[in-house]
Enzyme design. Structure first.
Site, short mmCIF file in Angstrom:
data_model
loop_
_atom_site.label_atom_id
_atom_site.label_comp_id
_atom_site.label_asym_id
_atom_site.label_seq_id
_atom_site.Cartn_x
_atom_site.Cartn_y
_atom_site.Cartn_z
N ASP A 6 0.85 -1.19 0.00
CA ASP A 6 0.00 0.00 0.00
C ASP A 6 0.89 1.24 0.00
OD1 ASP A 6 -2.36 1.42 0.20
OD2 ASP A 6 -2.36 1.38 2.39
N ASP A 108 -3.35 2.82 -5.65
CA ASP A 108 -2.23 2.85 -4.71
C ASP A 108 -1.96 1.54 -4.00
OD1 ASP A 108 -4.50 2.86 -3.20
OD2 ASP A 108 -3.80 4.35 -1.76
N GLU A 109 -2.54 0.44 -4.44
CA GLU A 109 -2.26 -0.81 -3.72
C GLU A 109 -2.30 -2.01 -4.65
OE1 GLU A 109 -5.61 -2.25 -1.14
OE2 GLU A 109 -6.29 -0.21 -1.40
#
Length: 370
Positions: A6, A108-109
């Site tokens: 993350d 974002d992950e």
DNA sequence: GCCACGCCTCGTC
DNA sequence: TTACGGACGAGGCGTGGC
């Protein structure tokens, strides 16, 4: 063995990389609705801002009020998605080459399978993800938090347990104890609404969730969610990594500069939304079958209507026509007036055009046959 | 009674 | 005191066909 990676406070961290002077100050990245100067909500903030109580989803005006009694000078910035996407692409490319199976989730992950790279050895896994973490930082200047566990659920919770720039490894033998230490809302899928419903059942801890009768959970939450919650409380999750992720929906929702007061005002907004999603659809060489319209009123109450076509379509005219009919449906079914419409959105789903499904070219061939 | 489908709500970031 | 985005995925529930 699964790892969840993350990128920390992603949008705000990208802004810090763009302008390192911001690192010392609270940075609040906002979605401005354009209604008036500070109408909108906080998307992400850095830790300097979070320490003063700024959270994601908070109205911008409320976020600003957190600084009124403080000496600290915060920075409020609008989201710049195109800029953040460049960082996301760069980071994901670095991660992807380090593993066997990769699942990109959101901007974002991601999840990676590191069973082979680590020989399923949890001591080794820490060194591997540490290498990935350093590599992402050296290439992008972004820190990330990483969780490792026997499955996606545990890896995801682990990556969130310590932040930023942290690594948390949960051995299979520690999973049950690890889950028992979690708050109930740390289980993915448990938001404010489910938390309230669980509390109504007398469940306030993960331990209590793990011990409640499975049939009772299924009765209240349905078969899938009931089973999921019960397993999650015990750290059990057998969901596979999904590589080659394709979007299943294309949507666009806008906040209007002023609440709409009549159907004549709604029409151009709808047309513009339809054109926007249609352009994305065509760019991706896809077609749609389901159209969903969402209306949000001034009091933030929300109404949906959707329609599924017999055949997939790639027609903008048809889309616009359906959108207008759906709007009329919502107004009629819920006995609304055109007053007080604050936001309108259109979403296309049941998309075709991915590999293994009908391509748009094949669709045209089919439709002309009909 | 089962299943597929359509519609809608809830969840995440 | 109040303030309030946007994009997406998953699944529950009602309904109708078999």
């Amino acid at each position: 063995m699964i790892s969840h990676i993350d990128l920390d406070y992603f949008y705000a961290q990208c802004e810090e990389v763009r302008n390192p002077d911001l690192r010392k100050r609270p940075v609040v990245v906002c979605v401005y609705s354009g209604r008036d100067g500070d109408s909108g909500v906080v998307s992400t903030s850095n830790y300097n801002a979070r320490r003063l109580g700024v959270t994601s989803g908070m109205p911008i005006k409320m976020a600003k009020s957190k600084f009124t009694k403080s000496e600290i000078d915060p920075v409020f910035l609008p989201v710049d998605l195109d800029y953040y996407r460049q960082f996301s692409t760069a980071a994901m490319e670095i991660i992807q080459v380090s593993c066997d199976i990769f699942e990109h989730v959101g901007i974002d992950e991601c999840y990676i399978d590191i069973s082979r790279a680590s020989d399923s050895n949890y001591m080794k896994s820490a060194a591997i993800v540490n290498y990935i973490q350093n590599k992402v930082y050296s290439k992008t200047n972004l820190t990330c938090s990483i969780g490792v566990g026997p499955n996606k659920l545990v890896a995801k919770i682990a990556s969130n347990i310590r932040k930023p720039n942290a690594i948390t490894v949960v051995n299979p033998s520690d999973v049950k104890a690890f889950m028992r230490r979690c708050k109930i809302e740390e289980i993915p899928g448990v938001g404010p609404k489910k938390k309230l419903r669980l509390e109504a059942l007398g469940i306030r801890s993960v331990k209590e969730l793990g011990e409640i009768d499975l049939f009772r959970l299924k009765e209240v939450f349905g078969y899938k969610i009931g089973s999921y919650l019960h397993n999650a409380a015990n750290g059990i999750d057998d969901s596979p990594l999904k590589p080659n992720h394709h979007n299943k929906q294309i949507g666009n929702i806008v906040t209007l500069k002023h609440d709409i007061t009549n159907s004549e005002e709604a029409s151009p907004v709808l047309m513009s939304l339809c054109t926007h999603v249609y352009n994305i659809l065509i760019r991706r060489e896809q077609a749609y079958r389901t159209v969903n319209l969402i209306l949000i009123l001034h009091n933030l109450s929300q109404f949906n209507a959707s329609r599924t076509l017999k055949l997939i379509s790639s027609s903008l005219d048809k889309l616009q026509q359906i959108a207008i009919e759906l709007l009329a449906d919502i107004i009629r079914v819920h006995s609304l007036s055109f007053n007080n419409i604050r936001r309108i959105g259109i979403t296309l789903s049941d998309l075709s055009g991915h590999s293994g499904q009908n391509t748009i070219t094949r669709y045209f061939a089919e439709e002309t046959k009909v």
